[in-house]
Motif scaffolding. Structure first.
Motif, PDB file in Angstrom:
ATOM      1  N   GLY A  58      48.609  12.401 -34.259  1.00  0.00           N
ATOM      2  CA  GLY A  58      48.665  11.963 -35.652  1.00  0.00           C
ATOM      3  C   GLY A  58      47.479  12.365 -36.509  1.00  0.00           C
ATOM      4  O   GLY A  58      47.247  11.754 -37.548  1.00  0.00           O
ATOM      5  N   ARG A  61      49.276  17.105 -39.838  1.00  0.00           N
ATOM      6  CA  ARG A  61      50.685  17.158 -40.227  1.00  0.00           C
ATOM      7  C   ARG A  61      51.031  18.612 -40.523  1.00  0.00           C
ATOM      8  O   ARG A  61      50.143  19.415 -40.787  1.00  0.00           O
ATOM      9  CB  ARG A  61      50.963  16.264 -41.430  1.00  0.00           C
ATOM     10  CG  ARG A  61      50.271  16.716 -42.696  1.00  0.00           C
ATOM     11  CD  ARG A  61      50.450  15.730 -43.846  1.00  0.00           C
ATOM     12  NE  ARG A  61      49.851  16.188 -45.074  1.00  0.00           N
ATOM     13  CZ  ARG A  61      48.566  16.435 -45.284  1.00  0.00           C
ATOM     14  NH1 ARG A  61      47.707  16.295 -44.313  1.00  0.00           N
ATOM     15  NH2 ARG A  61      48.130  16.842 -46.459  1.00  0.00           N
ATOM     16  N   ASP A  74      45.564  14.739 -41.483  1.00  0.00           N
ATOM     17  CA  ASP A  74      46.091  13.388 -41.705  1.00  0.00           C
ATOM     18  C   ASP A  74      45.020  12.432 -41.194  1.00  0.00           C
ATOM     19  O   ASP A  74      45.025  12.026 -40.030  1.00  0.00           O
ATOM     20  CB  ASP A  74      47.409  13.186 -40.975  1.00  0.00           C
ATOM     21  CG  ASP A  74      48.075  11.874 -41.363  1.00  0.00           C
ATOM     22  OD1 ASP A  74      47.416  11.029 -42.009  1.00  0.00           O
ATOM     23  OD2 ASP A  74      49.254  11.686 -41.020  1.00  0.00           O
ATOM     24  N   GLY A  77      44.948   9.070 -38.894  1.00  0.00           N
ATOM     25  CA  GLY A  77      44.876   9.052 -37.437  1.00  0.00           C
ATOM     26  C   GLY A  77      43.467   8.853 -36.910  1.00  0.00           C
ATOM     27  O   GLY A  77      43.273   8.532 -35.738  1.00  0.00           O
TER      28      GLY A  77
END
Length: 113
Positions: A58, A61, A74, A77
């Motif tokens: 995560g 992206r 991102d 995360g």
């Protein structure tokens, strides 16, 4: 004891220096894997493997634009890492406060001499 797989969480994923470098590069905006690979001095397949790990936990992206895939940071995360590191903020602040006090005492002593 063996380390957990690098895809298990953000801590393990960012333990790899090249992945941290990728995240730093993505701070400035989305980039295709070819640009990242060139910047890192590695092959495109190797860069793709690092991006896959970062995506799975995560931290990255991906979105398609025509035939190109753009990778972006991102930072949500990184929240567990930020929270863990933030726990040391009090320690560092207290250490810097003690250092400041010591420096002020040295200055005072030198002025009195």
């Amino acid at each position: 004891m063996a380390r957990a797989a690098t895809t298990s969480d953000a801590f393990n994923a960012i333990a790899e220096p090249q992945r941290r470098h990728i995240l730093a590069l993505l701070r400035s905006g989305e980039r295709p894997v070819t640009d990242l690979a060139q910047e890192l001095g590695m092959s495109q397949p190797r860069a793709s493997k690092h991006l896959r790990v970062l995506r799975e936990v995560g931290l990255v992206r991906v979105r398609g634009v025509g035939k190109q895939r753009l990778y972006g940071l991102d930072a949500r995360g990184l929240r567990p890492v930020h929270e863990w590191v933030g726990g040391f903020e009090r320690f560092w602040n207290e250490s810097f406060d003690r250092l400041d006090t010591y420096v002020q005492e040295l200055k005072q002593t030198r002025q009195e001499e």
